[in-house]
Design a protein around this motif. Structure first.
Motif, PDB file in Angstrom:
ATOM      1  N   ILE A  19       1.167  -1.267   0.599  1.00 24.02           N
ATOM      2  CA  ILE A  19       0.237  -0.034   0.041  1.00 24.02           C
ATOM      3  C   ILE A  19       0.868   1.476   0.166  1.00 24.02           C
ATOM      4  O   ILE A  19       1.597   1.750   0.801  1.00 24.02           O
ATOM      5  N   VAL A  20       0.498   2.161  -1.381  1.00 18.09           N
ATOM      6  CA  VAL A  20       1.626   3.519  -1.081  1.00 18.09           C
ATOM      7  C   VAL A  20       0.976   4.043  -1.043  1.00 18.09           C
ATOM      8  O   VAL A  20       1.614   5.274   0.000  1.00 18.09           O
ATOM      9  N   ARG A  21      -0.391   4.282  -0.941  1.00 23.18           N
ATOM     10  CA  ARG A  21      -0.878   5.677  -0.228  1.00 23.18           C
ATOM     11  C   ARG A  21      -2.448   5.297  -0.085  1.00 23.18           C
ATOM     12  O   ARG A  21      -2.869   4.154  -0.916  1.00 23.18           O
ATOM     13  N   GLN A  22      -2.853   5.723   0.983  1.00 23.06           N
ATOM     14  CA  GLN A  22      -4.481   5.472   0.686  1.00 23.06           C
ATOM     15  C   GLN A  22      -4.752   6.776   1.442  1.00 23.06           C
ATOM     16  O   GLN A  22      -4.259   7.625   2.286  1.00 23.06           O
ATOM     17  N   TYR A  23      -5.916   7.476   1.671  1.00 24.34           N
ATOM     18  CA  TYR A  23      -7.350   7.953   1.868  1.00 24.34           C
ATOM     19  C   TYR A  23      -8.600   8.004   1.900  1.00 24.34           C
ATOM     20  O   TYR A  23      -8.814   7.909   0.825  1.00 24.34           O
ATOM     21  N   ASP A  24      -9.663   8.425   2.817  1.00 28.25           N
ATOM     22  CA  ASP A  24     -11.013   8.158   2.958  1.00 28.25           C
ATOM     23  C   ASP A  24     -10.969   9.354   1.584  1.00 28.25           C
ATOM     24  O   ASP A  24     -11.063  10.529   1.625  1.00 28.25           O
ATOM     25  N   LEU A  25     -12.292   8.947   1.768  1.00 28.13           N
ATOM     26  CA  LEU A  25     -13.019   9.425  -0.119  1.00 28.13           C
ATOM     27  C   LEU A  25     -13.896   9.980   0.720  1.00 28.13           C
ATOM     28  O   LEU A  25     -14.465  11.432   0.359  1.00 28.13           O
ATOM     29  N   ILE A  26     -15.391   9.236   1.289  1.00 28.87           N
ATOM     30  CA  ILE A  26     -15.778   9.890   2.480  1.00 28.87           C
ATOM     31  C   ILE A  26     -16.104   8.840   3.191  1.00 28.87           C
ATOM     32  O   ILE A  26     -15.381   8.139   3.121  1.00 28.87           O
ATOM     33  N   GLU A  27     -16.252   8.951   4.452  1.00 25.63           N
ATOM     34  CA  GLU A  27     -17.298   7.868   5.540  1.00 25.63           C
ATOM     35  C   GLU A  27     -17.088   6.359   4.924  1.00 25.63           C
ATOM     36  O   GLU A  27     -17.695   6.388   3.924  1.00 25.63           O
ATOM     37  N   ASP A  28     -16.587   5.732   5.304  1.00 24.18           N
ATOM     38  CA  ASP A  28     -16.317   4.806   5.127  1.00 24.18           C
ATOM     39  C   ASP A  28     -16.027   4.325   3.673  1.00 24.18           C
ATOM     40  O   ASP A  28     -16.260   2.678   3.183  1.00 24.18           O
ATOM     41  N   HIS A  29     -15.225   4.741   3.256  1.00 23.66           N
ATOM     42  CA  HIS A  29     -14.867   4.270   1.672  1.00 23.66           C
ATOM     43  C   HIS A  29     -13.593   5.199   1.582  1.00 23.66           C
ATOM     44  O   HIS A  29     -13.698   6.325   1.892  1.00 23.66           O
ATOM     45  N   PHE A  31      -9.563   4.761  -0.145  1.00 21.09           N
ATOM     46  CA  PHE A  31      -9.045   5.228  -1.566  1.00 21.09           C
ATOM     47  C   PHE A  31      -7.708   4.625  -1.788  1.00 21.09           C
ATOM     48  O   PHE A  31      -7.036   5.055  -0.711  1.00 21.09           O
ATOM     49  N   PHE A  32      -6.932   3.206  -2.053  1.00 23.06           N
ATOM     50  CA  PHE A  32      -5.933   3.250  -1.805  1.00 23.06           C
ATOM     51  C   PHE A  32      -5.227   2.746  -2.948  1.00 23.06           C
ATOM     52  O   PHE A  32      -5.694   2.196  -4.784  1.00 23.06           O
ATOM     53  N   GLN A  33      -3.531   3.437  -2.939  1.00 19.96           N
ATOM     54  CA  GLN A  33      -2.769   2.959  -4.377  1.00 19.96           C
ATOM     55  C   GLN A  33      -1.658   2.184  -3.796  1.00 19.96           C
ATOM     56  O   GLN A  33      -1.530   1.515  -2.418  1.00 19.96           O
ATOM     57  N   VAL A  34      -1.897   0.867  -5.002  1.00 20.38           N
ATOM     58  CA  VAL A  34      -0.821  -0.428  -4.135  1.00 20.38           C
ATOM     59  C   VAL A  34      -0.407  -0.679  -5.152  1.00 20.38           C
ATOM     60  O   VAL A  34       0.248   0.021  -6.578  1.00 20.38           O
ATOM     61  N   ARG A  35       1.200  -0.713  -5.424  1.00 17.34           N
ATOM     62  CA  ARG A  35       2.073  -1.551  -6.312  1.00 17.34           C
ATOM     63  C   ARG A  35       2.849  -2.448  -6.051  1.00 17.34           C
ATOM     64  O   ARG A  35       2.961  -3.464  -4.697  1.00 17.34           O
ATOM     65  N   PHE A  36       2.660  -3.791  -6.327  1.00 22.34           N
ATOM     66  CA  PHE A  36       3.624  -5.249  -6.879  1.00 22.34           C
ATOM     67  C   PHE A  36       4.630  -4.842  -6.377  1.00 22.34           C
ATOM     68  O   PHE A  36       5.673  -4.234  -6.607  1.00 22.34           O
ATOM     69  N   LYS A  94      -5.009  -1.561   7.601  1.00 25.98           N
ATOM     70  CA  LYS A  94      -3.840  -1.572   7.374  1.00 25.98           C
ATOM     71  C   LYS A  94      -2.722  -0.214   7.001  1.00 25.98           C
ATOM     72  O   LYS A  94      -3.454   0.824   7.190  1.00 25.98           O
ATOM     73  N   SER A  95      -1.330  -0.581   6.937  1.00 26.76           N
ATOM     74  CA  SER A  95      -1.219   1.065   7.068  1.00 26.76           C
ATOM     75  C   SER A  95      -0.361   1.317   6.101  1.00 26.76           C
ATOM     76  O   SER A  95      -0.387   0.204   5.003  1.00 26.76           O
ATOM     77  N   ASP A  96       0.017   2.777   5.684  1.00 34.22           N
ATOM     78  CA  ASP A  96       0.492   2.643   4.243  1.00 34.22           C
ATOM     79  C   ASP A  96       2.143   2.058   4.057  1.00 34.22           C
ATOM     80  O   ASP A  96       2.703   1.783   6.090  1.00 34.22           O
ATOM     81  N   ASN A  97       2.668   1.610   3.522  1.00 34.99           N
ATOM     82  CA  ASN A  97       4.000   0.068   3.338  1.00 34.99           C
ATOM     83  C   ASN A  97       3.382  -1.641   3.447  1.00 34.99           C
ATOM     84  O   ASN A  97       4.632  -1.832   3.771  1.00 34.99           O
ATOM     85  N   ASP A  98       2.125  -1.098   4.443  1.00 32.96           N
ATOM     86  CA  ASP A  98       2.052  -2.777   4.920  1.00 32.96           C
ATOM     87  C   ASP A  98       1.355  -3.157   3.610  1.00 32.96           C
ATOM     88  O   ASP A  98       1.378  -2.281   2.526  1.00 32.96           O
ATOM     89  N   VAL A  99       1.871  -4.698   3.721  1.00 25.19           N
ATOM     90  CA  VAL A  99       1.515  -5.742   1.848  1.00 25.19           C
ATOM     91  C   VAL A  99       0.211  -6.293   2.308  1.00 25.19           C
ATOM     92  O   VAL A  99      -0.232  -7.055   3.244  1.00 25.19           O
TER      93      VAL A  99
END
Ligand SMILES: Cc1cc2nc3c(=O)[nH]c(=O)nc-3n(C[C@H](O)[C@H](O)[C@H](O)COP(=O)(O)OP(=O)(O)OC[C@H]3O[C@@H](n4cnc5c(N)ncnc54)[C@H](O)[C@@H]3O)c2cc1C
Ligand code: FES
Length: 283
Positions: A19-29, A31-36, A94-99
């Motif tokens: 997980i390289v980045r994440q933020y809340d879009l709205i409550e309980d939704h 956005f995640f960016q992930v990279r192999f 999960k936190s950023d950098n978690d797999v």
């Protein structure tokens, strides 16, 4: 968990991604960016807008999610996730950098060959914008391959609009017409009020044979949006919609998603209106 770098040998074998980045879009939704983890795999992984992947968390489980990024921007996969149950709850913890672990891509995706050279009309409702965001940015990144682009998005309230900042930024571009509506407005909402079909009255003249529509939204939305598209005389095979069914394996082995001889994980999740007329259980 044994993880391979490439899923050629065992299609069920997931690959590790960070997980390289994440933020809340709205409550309980969220956005995640992930990279192999494997950079070569990250840069060569390709997919069609409209496809999905299976995301797993060891010891918790696995679930299907639409790919919200566009293959025209390789390296990062983007997901929009609603907190629903065990897998999504664990992902939200999960936190950023978690797999996490990913296999795919699965499903057919949108028929891009049919869409090239045509006007594109994207109609999204609520969470349905998550898979449609992929085709939206694909068209914008390959703008010379498509004609006019219309993006219609409806949500219940302004607070429920996903990707609000980026979608409002799109309104400043001259190569796309964005129309947004809410069922119920608050004072700071300057766009339309009413159901998403109301936005059709704002469209310029549409040439039905030159237009391809893609739809995704809550089940109730399909019927009314299709009615509008048929009023515009769009051919039934030029209306594509992405549909969710319960899925387990994602690759045509378990039968969980089967309707007659249709495996929605492989023959879908994108179907044309023409397809749904033959398999009414699809919507
Ligand atoms: C092709 C496809 C693409 C998807 N894309 C996304 C996406 O981009 N973002 C997103 O947030 N979700 C998406 N989903 C839905 C997501 O896979 C489910 O919400 C999944 O069950 C979440 O897993 P969980 O373990 O957190 O919830 P679970 O513990 O499995 O379930 C939580 C609750 O949801 C119910 N449920 C589970 N799946 C479904 C379903 N398909 N229809 C109706 N109810 C269901 C369960 O019965 C339970 O009540 C997609 C599903 C499919 C098939
Ligand atoms: S999800 Fe297993 S066959 Fe489609």
């Amino acid at each position: 968990m044994t993880v391979c770098n490439h899923s050629d040998e065992n299609p069920f074998q997931p690959e590790a991604a960070r997980i390289v980045r994440q933020y809340d879009l709205i409550e309980d939704h969220r956005f995640f960016q992930v990279r192999f983890l494997d950079m070569e795999r990250a840069m060569t992984f390709t997919y069609n807008p409209g496809q999905f992947l299976m995301l797993s968390i060891p010891g918790v489980g696995e679930a299907p999610f639409s790919i919200s990024s566009t293959p025209s921007r390789p390296g990062i996969l983007e997901l929009g996730i609603r907190r629903m149950g065990k897998v999504t709850e664990a992902l939200f913890n999960k936190s950023d950098n978690d797999v996490v672990y990913i296999r795919g891509p699965y499903g057919n995706g949108f028929n891009l060959d049919q869409m090239r050279g045509k006007d594109i009309l994207i109609v999204a409702g609520g969470l349905g914008v998550i898979p449609l965001r992929s085709i939206l940015y694909y068209v914008l990144d390959n703008r010379d391959q498509f004609e006019r682009l219309f993006f219609l998005y409806g949500v219940r309230t302004p607070e429920e609009m996903l990707f609000r900042t980026e979608f409002f930024q799109l309104k400043e571009r001259h190569d796309i017409e964005c129309l947004y509506t809410v069922d119920k407005a608050t004072t700071e909402w300057s766009e339309d009020v009413g159901v998403v079909t109301k936005l059709f009255t704002k469209l310029p003249e549409i040439d039905p044979h030159q237009t391809n529509a893609v739809i995704c939204g809550p089940p109730v939305m399909y019927k009314y949006v299709i009615q509008e598209l048929l009023k515009l005389k769009l051919p039934k095979n030029q209306i594509q919609m992405t549909l969710e069914r319960r899925m387990k394996c994602g690759l045509g082995k378990c039968g969980h998603c089967a309707l007659d001889h249709i495996y929605t994980c492989m023959d879908g999740p994108v179907f044309t209106y023409w397809d749904t007329l033959h398999f009414r259980e699809l919507i």
